[in-house]
Design an enzyme around this catalytic site. Structure first.
Site, short mmCIF file in Angstrom:
data_model
loop_
_atom_site.label_atom_id
_atom_site.label_comp_id
_atom_site.label_asym_id
_atom_site.label_seq_id
_atom_site.Cartn_x
_atom_site.Cartn_y
_atom_site.Cartn_z
N SER A 100 0.84 -1.04 0.58
CA SER A 100 0.01 -0.07 0.24
C SER A 100 1.02 1.83 -0.41
O SER A 100 1.24 1.52 -0.80
CB SER A 100 -0.84 0.03 1.34
OG SER A 100 -1.94 0.97 1.11
N HIS A 252 -7.31 -6.45 0.01
CA HIS A 252 -5.99 -5.16 0.20
C HIS A 252 -5.18 -5.48 0.61
O HIS A 252 -3.62 -5.60 0.51
CB HIS A 252 -6.31 -4.04 1.08
CG HIS A 252 -5.74 -2.94 0.55
ND1 HIS A 252 -5.01 -1.94 -0.63
CD2 HIS A 252 -5.00 -2.37 1.49
CE1 HIS A 252 -4.07 -0.90 -0.56
NE2 HIS A 252 -4.19 -1.26 1.29
#
Length: 272
Positions: A100, A252
């Site tokens: 991320s 994610h």
């Protein structure tokens, strides 16, 4: 083999956790995501033990690293602090693995010091964010802004935040809840986040990305709701030497959701 935790001084105190195999093994530098820490790699790192040296860094202001009230939290400056930290450890060539926001920092480091980076792995790496609006920058100087940040991040609660980052909701347990709640409980965190909002300069441009010659592996969850797969596909186009892997039934938080698959793809990438 044993895990060692150390804290070194560069321009800010950085906390790291390392697992050392041998001095001739490649060194993987792990950079976590926003509002996270090296905790997020705990399921992934055991697969690498024996073949690689691992260095997981809590970059400021997250994890156990310093939350300074005078530090500049721009991506370029945070990346420079990581570079200084690696130089202090006499590391000449490393493999960057960023999840991320950690992926954004990996790309910044590639731009600043391409000679230091052998290869890059982006795990749902965030990119293409624009600079903070001037109105928000001005608001960060207000004395109550840290309270506003605390309210904004806390209104959804840790449970909803975790639901947003994983595909299989059944995997959420107390260990995850406590691990990802910890950053919100640390002194100085919300003041530092306010400074981070003030200093955020935006991500690298398409021209910057196209100038990165480092070989990159992009691994994405098919159902990522935070950094959608479209970002990975765009990065694959803009980075000259990039390969994209898509993980089925994943969101994610792929270091937690699919650690063995992530390891296998990284290991194959590094062996070539």
């Amino acid at each position: 083999m044993r895990e060692m935790t150390e804290k070194k001084k560069c321009d800010i105190d950085l906390y790291s956790e390392s697992i050392e195999s041998n001095e001739d093994a490649p060194t993987l530098v792990l950079l976590h995501g926003f509002l996270s820490s090296s905790f997020s790699f705990r399921k992934l790192t055991p697969f690498f033990q024996g073949d690689y040296n691992l260095l997981a860094i809590d970059y400021p202001p997250f994890g156990k690293s310093e939350k300074s009230s005078s530090y500049t939290y721009s991506y370029q400056n945070v990346s420079s602090s990581i570079i200084h930290f690696l130089e202090a450890k006499n590391l000449k060539k490393v493999i960057l693995v960023g999840h991320s926001m950690g992926g954004q920092l990996c790309l910044q480091i590639c731009k600043l010091r391409p000679d230091l980076v052998e290869k890059v792995v982006l795990l749902s790496g965030s990119s293409y964010l624009t600079p903070m609006k001037p109105s928000i920058r001005r608001a960060t100087y207000l004395p109550f802004f840290p309270l506003l940040v605390r309210w904004y991040l806390g209104k959804s609660g840790i449970e909803k935040n975790l639901y947003n980052v994983v595909y299989d909701k059944q995997m959420i347990d107390d260990e995850m809840r406590n691990g990802y709640l910890e950053p919100f409980l640390q002194k100085g965190m919300f003041q530092a986040l306010g400074r981070m909002a003030r200093h955020f300069e935006g991500d690298l441009s398409a021209d910057d990305l196209q100038a990165i010659k480092t070989e990159c592996l992009l691994i994405w969850g098919e159902h990522d709701q935070v950094v959608p797969l479209s970002i990975g596909k765009r990065l694959q186009t803009d980075l000259p030497h990039a390969k994209l892997i898509i993980l089925k039934e994943a969101g994610h938080l792929i270091p937690e959701e699919k650690p063995e698959e992530v390891y296998n793809y990284i290991h194959e990438f590094l062996r070539k």
